[in-house]
Design an enzyme around this catalytic site. Sequence first.
Site, PDB file in Angstrom:
ATOM      1  N   ARG A 250       0.716  -1.247  -0.040  1.00 43.33           N
ATOM      2  CA  ARG A 250      -0.123   0.061  -0.081  1.00 43.33           C
ATOM      3  C   ARG A 250       0.958   1.152   0.001  1.00 43.33           C
ATOM      4  O   ARG A 250       0.635   2.171  -0.898  1.00 43.33           O
ATOM      5  CB  ARG A 250      -0.792  -0.182   1.201  1.00 43.33           C
ATOM      6  CG  ARG A 250      -1.933   0.926   1.265  1.00 43.33           C
ATOM      7  CD  ARG A 250      -2.460   1.071   2.824  1.00 43.33           C
ATOM      8  NE  ARG A 250      -2.937  -0.021   3.233  1.00 43.33           N
ATOM      9  CZ  ARG A 250      -4.252  -0.852   2.934  1.00 43.33           C
ATOM     10  NH1 ARG A 250      -4.849  -0.001   2.128  1.00 43.33           N
ATOM     11  NH2 ARG A 250      -4.400  -1.996   3.393  1.00 43.33           N
TER      12      ARG A 250
ATOM     13  N   ARG B 129     -13.337  -1.687  -1.267  1.00 42.05           N
ATOM     14  CA  ARG B 129     -12.546  -1.283   0.025  1.00 42.05           C
ATOM     15  C   ARG B 129     -13.820  -0.717   0.837  1.00 42.05           C
ATOM     16  O   ARG B 129     -13.665  -0.809   2.210  1.00 42.05           O
ATOM     17  CB  ARG B 129     -11.299  -0.233  -0.105  1.00 42.05           C
ATOM     18  CG  ARG B 129     -10.167  -1.184  -0.800  1.00 42.05           C
ATOM     19  CD  ARG B 129      -8.726  -0.484  -0.817  1.00 42.05           C
ATOM     20  NE  ARG B 129      -8.402  -0.482   0.615  1.00 42.05           N
ATOM     21  CZ  ARG B 129      -8.422   0.787   1.392  1.00 42.05           C
ATOM     22  NH1 ARG B 129      -9.176   1.761   0.978  1.00 42.05           N
ATOM     23  NH2 ARG B 129      -8.245   0.874   2.775  1.00 42.05           N
TER      24      ARG B 129
ATOM     25  N   CYS C 114     -26.990  -3.660  -7.132  1.00 42.26           N
ATOM     26  CA  CYS C 114     -27.883  -4.086  -6.501  1.00 42.26           C
ATOM     27  C   CYS C 114     -27.723  -4.720  -4.986  1.00 42.26           C
ATOM     28  O   CYS C 114     -27.950  -5.935  -5.138  1.00 42.26           O
ATOM     29  CB  CYS C 114     -28.933  -5.164  -7.304  1.00 42.26           C
ATOM     30  SG  CYS C 114     -29.638  -4.185  -8.596  1.00 42.26           S
ATOM     31  N   GLU C 115     -27.011  -4.004  -4.183  1.00 42.26           N
ATOM     32  CA  GLU C 115     -26.325  -4.405  -2.950  1.00 42.26           C
ATOM     33  C   GLU C 115     -26.604  -3.082  -2.178  1.00 42.26           C
ATOM     34  O   GLU C 115     -26.060  -1.966  -2.532  1.00 42.26           O
ATOM     35  CB  GLU C 115     -24.832  -4.583  -2.999  1.00 42.26           C
ATOM     36  CG  GLU C 115     -25.017  -5.981  -3.665  1.00 42.26           C
ATOM     37  CD  GLU C 115     -25.259  -7.411  -2.770  1.00 42.26           C
ATOM     38  OE1 GLU C 115     -25.348  -7.033  -1.484  1.00 42.26           O
ATOM     39  OE2 GLU C 115     -25.038  -8.494  -3.269  1.00 42.26           O
TER      40      GLU C 115
ATOM     41  N   TYR D  18      -5.068  -2.201  -3.385  1.00 44.99           N
ATOM     42  CA  TYR D  18      -6.302  -3.054  -3.139  1.00 44.99           C
ATOM     43  C   TYR D  18      -7.484  -2.548  -3.882  1.00 44.99           C
ATOM     44  O   TYR D  18      -8.450  -2.474  -3.352  1.00 44.99           O
ATOM     45  CB  TYR D  18      -6.393  -3.177  -1.668  1.00 44.99           C
ATOM     46  CG  TYR D  18      -5.191  -3.716  -0.842  1.00 44.99           C
ATOM     47  CD1 TYR D  18      -4.780  -4.919  -1.329  1.00 44.99           C
ATOM     48  CD2 TYR D  18      -4.260  -3.022  -0.347  1.00 44.99           C
ATOM     49  CE1 TYR D  18      -3.601  -5.433  -0.749  1.00 44.99           C
ATOM     50  CE2 TYR D  18      -3.214  -3.473   0.313  1.00 44.99           C
ATOM     51  CZ  TYR D  18      -2.785  -4.680  -0.078  1.00 44.99           C
ATOM     52  OH  TYR D  18      -1.493  -5.208   0.517  1.00 44.99           O
TER      53      TYR D  18
END
Length: 417
Positions: free
Chosen positions: A276, A312, A342-343, A371
């Site tokens: 990262r 993330r 659709c969540e 990530y």
Amino acid sequence: MDHFTYKQGKYHAEDVAIEKIAGEIGTPFYCYSTATLTRHYNVFAQHFSDVAAKICYAVKANSNLGVLATLAKLGSGADVVSEGEIRLALAAGIKPADIVFSGVGKTANEMAFALEQDIFQFNIESEPELELLSRIAQSKGKKARIAVRVNPDVDPRTHAKISTGQKESKFGVAMAQAPQVYALAAKLPGIDVQGVSVHIGSQLTTLEPFQQAFARVRDFVLELRGRGYVINTLDLGGGLGIPYGQGEPPLPDAYAQVAKRETAGLGCTLIFEPGRMLVGNAGILVARVIYVKRGENRTFLIVDAAMNDLIRPTLYDAYHEIVPAKETSAAKEAVDVVGPVCETGDIFAEGRKMALPTADELMVFRSCGAYGAVMAGNYNARLLVPEVMVSGSEYAVVRPRQTYKELIARDNIPAWL
Ligand SMILES: *Cc1c(COP(=O)(O)O)cnc(C)c1O
């Protein structure tokens, strides 16, 4: 510090306007900055130029070949967790002698491939893994150079889903069990013990957990030497956090001081596995506003990127700064930035204060280099988004947008239908 900023009111990646890239390749897309990547690598590496050290970039953070080749050219090695990552690292020009192989579930095929390539080190996480590696190495008339990944039982004080160095973790071998793993390693004919490794978690925002872990590992190296083992490498893992627009994690300079202080006099080659820290702030995700939806008591900004492109926020409750590509001084109001999937979890930001954009405006999600694209998927049959890399006033598409033809060609309809 990164090279993404407004110039004459328009957001740029180095000298390229985001609007120009969007106009040419469409949205959404990831965009990486060579100058930022280079700067981050050099800043990190420079702090270890006075000790024997190998910097092995954690490929899982961003495995795009353009990113890997940029880091390879700067002298980086690779920390890999699969055969695929070994192959990508090699394809990018990283030398086998600069590759370390981590992960709790290395398979026989992956071990065989890594041995054929003669990689630098396997970081071993269990006794059965050690036994399998020895058998495979022996069958090839080789010896596998190993370090055992120890679990120092330190709380990294980061998100639970990215903590790896506590007792309950599937990663590493408990300090108390580690001596018996070394004893086994010393007996196995296909194994050459060369070091110790540790990695306690990701996005650490304080130095104390590193300090505690490194001190425990230092004592352990001395203990192993007391028992007659030759320990030449000390892999201190990755995990240094980056600023996501909130809070200020320690700088590489302070981290390096702790690492060097805790390992002084051991005479080990230090290995670092930053992921990262090198790529996180070297990448952005660019999306376009589809609709501004005024709900009963909330305003939704519906953009064309979604949780399948950047998971993330929903997976780690991660914060990403979101800014318009066109600079504005308009008054801010609280909005929910969401994707089309659709969540309910397809939310990038809730109640975020920003100047309300209009439909078709470009929005920039900052700090998406790590990530981000690597964790993308095709959920909702959405195409994987392209990745571009900028260098000065040039840009290259380092991964083209997936096509619907490719999407449909992934599957087969059974012959009986
Ligand atoms: C993920 C991982 C890293 C990199 O972690 P960052 O937080 O991205 O620096 C390093 N080493 C190992 C073993 C890892 O699993």
